[in-house]
Design a protein around this motif. Structure first.
Motif, mmCIF file in Angstrom:
data_model
loop_
_atom_site.group_PDB
_atom_site.id
_atom_site.type_symbol
_atom_site.label_atom_id
_atom_site.label_comp_id
_atom_site.label_asym_id
_atom_site.label_seq_id
_atom_site.Cartn_x
_atom_site.Cartn_y
_atom_site.Cartn_z
ATOM 1 N N SER A 65 0.848 -1.184 0.000
ATOM 2 C CA SER A 65 0.000 0.000 0.000
ATOM 3 C C SER A 65 0.889 1.242 0.000
ATOM 4 O O SER A 65 1.910 1.276 0.686
ATOM 5 C CB SER A 65 -0.912 0.007 1.232
ATOM 6 O OG SER A 65 -1.729 1.171 1.259
ATOM 7 N N GLY A 67 0.850 5.420 0.554
ATOM 8 C CA GLY A 67 0.113 6.579 1.022
ATOM 9 C C GLY A 67 0.365 7.776 0.116
ATOM 10 O O GLY A 67 1.498 8.021 -0.292
ATOM 11 N N ASP A 97 -3.624 4.682 -0.585
ATOM 12 C CA ASP A 97 -4.327 5.258 0.564
ATOM 13 C C ASP A 97 -4.190 6.774 0.438
ATOM 14 O O ASP A 97 -3.135 7.340 0.691
ATOM 15 C CB ASP A 97 -3.689 4.753 1.862
ATOM 16 C CG ASP A 97 -4.490 5.160 3.106
ATOM 17 O OD1 ASP A 97 -5.386 6.024 2.963
ATOM 18 O OD2 ASP A 97 -4.224 4.630 4.189
ATOM 19 N N LEU A 116 -0.815 8.429 8.043
ATOM 20 C CA LEU A 116 -0.366 7.483 7.022
ATOM 21 C C LEU A 116 0.681 6.527 7.584
ATOM 22 O O LEU A 116 0.699 5.333 7.271
ATOM 23 C CB LEU A 116 0.196 8.229 5.811
ATOM 24 C CG LEU A 116 -0.818 8.900 4.890
ATOM 25 C CD1 LEU A 116 -0.112 9.722 3.824
ATOM 26 C CD2 LEU A 116 -1.725 7.852 4.230
ATOM 27 N N GLU A 119 -1.018 3.741 9.261
ATOM 28 C CA GLU A 119 -1.980 2.956 8.494
ATOM 29 C C GLU A 119 -1.320 1.913 7.602
ATOM 30 O O GLU A 119 -1.845 1.551 6.562
ATOM 31 C CB GLU A 119 -2.886 3.883 7.675
ATOM 32 C CG GLU A 119 -3.841 4.674 8.547
ATOM 33 C CD GLU A 119 -4.893 5.419 7.751
ATOM 34 O OE1 GLU A 119 -4.827 5.380 6.503
ATOM 35 O OE2 GLU A 119 -5.754 6.049 8.370
ATOM 36 N N VAL A 121 1.383 1.595 5.501
ATOM 37 C CA VAL A 121 1.780 1.818 4.109
ATOM 38 C C VAL A 121 3.287 1.583 3.997
ATOM 39 O O VAL A 121 4.026 1.682 4.976
ATOM 40 C CB VAL A 121 1.418 3.241 3.628
ATOM 41 C CG1 VAL A 121 -0.084 3.455 3.654
ATOM 42 C CG2 VAL A 121 2.127 4.304 4.452
#
Length: 336
Positions: A65, A67, A97, A116, A119, A121
């Protein structure tokens, strides 16, 4: 009774491969042939199998992922850059994201970066072309790589930006080469790095050529602010050439001049900046500066993936060249 979810072993059995091969396909490994990958993906789809992203992250150390932190989705440049980022991410099997902020202050930027960082990433792209990025109070994550787009103020991080000074110089020199005695400027907002660099280049070219530097007309990037500046331009018969900091403001200037009965380019020549798709459809079609928004997004992602995969990525700005696109909104100076 609830049906059992398909497992990796189920996919391997149906596809006629090993569980290790299914794992490699799930992790987008390059060591799997196209034929085998297609067979495994078909088996996944038939069984409704979805890889466990949390388990993959624990095993590989990556969350797949990216950000993305950006100021606004309202500008064409940001949309084109984000689209290129999304395409590059998808090609590598990564998701995006996205955090889009209306208030790019130091505090909100730091808060968004912290969010971020929490989360899960693997890296962050920052698209914030405001002066806030020069503030040392902004705390960038240290555990994951960061690449900045559209700013030349944080040279301690890898960044990508169009050559704003070059683009503005091309615009101003084009108008001077057509014989215009000087060039007026409709600038972007003072908070913008890009606007500041274009304005500084406009000023430097005029000064180096010994030309009069007119007062700056300040806009907000929108066509309505260009229209307001255009009313001032239309009321001054001595103005023969205008460089606007983006195409949208040039559109407003064109409207104001048209309403005042001043012809383009016979009375006033205009150059924009960005080369939006619509600029070729303005009347007259707009001479403008092309910058590669998609190229900026793609290069930023290339740098970020290099860092994620452990390759050295030196800090500093990578500049993308700009080009002059000549259309019908500029013409030779006609003395009055």
């Amino acid at each position: 009774m609830t049906a059992r979810a398909a497992s990796m072993s189920d996919v391997a059995r149906l596809a006629g491969v090993s569980s290790q091969t299914v794992s490699r396909v799930s992790n987008n490994s390059d060591s799997v042939t196209t034929e085998t990958r297609d067979r495994v993906v078909a088996a996944m789809n038939e069984l409704g199998y979805r890889p466990n992203s949390a388990a993959r992250a624990l095993k590989s150390g990556r969350f797949h992922s990216i950000g993305v932190l950006m100021f606004t989705l309202e500008t064409l440049g940001n949309i084109r850059t984000l689209d290129a980022i999304a395409v590059a991410a998808a090609e590598k099997g990564y998701s995006i994201d996205l955090i889009s902020m209306l208030d790019p202050s130091t505090g909100t930027i730091s808060t968004a970066l912290s969010r971020l960082d929490e989360e899960a990433v693997d890296g962050i792209i920052v698209i914030l072309e405001t002066h806030e990025l020069m503030e040392s109070a902004i705390h960038f994550p240290t555990r994951i790589p960061v690449v900045i787009v559209d700013s030349q103020l944080r040279k301690d991080y890898p960044s990508v930006n169009a050559d704003q000074e070059q683009g503005a110089a091309l615009a101003v020199r084009h108008l001077l080469d057509l014989g215009h005695p000087t060039v007026w400027h409709v600038a972007g907002p003072e908070s913008s790095n890009s606007a500041s660099m274009r304005e500084a280049s406009w000023r430097n070219i005029l000064q180096s050529e010994g030309r009069t530097v007119p007062p700056v007309l300040r806009g907000t990037w929108g066509a309505d602010s260009g229209y307001r500046a255009g009313l001032e331009i239309a009321a001054n018969p001595d103005i023969s050439a205008v460089f606007t900091a983006n195409d949208q403001m040039a559109l407003g200037v064109l409207r104001a001049l048209h309403e005042a009965g001043r012809r383009v380019p016979e009375d006033v020549s205009i150059v924009g900046f960005d080369n939006t798709e619509e600029s070729a459809e303005y009347w007259p079609p707009l001479t403008t500066i092309h910058q590669d928004f998609a190229g900026a997004g793609a290069q930023a992602m290339s740098l970020l993936f290099d860092a994620i995969e452990g390759r050295e990525v030196p800090s500093g700005v990578r500049t993308l060249s700009t080009d002059l696109v000549v259309r019908q909104s500029t013409g030779p100076y006609i003395a009055r």
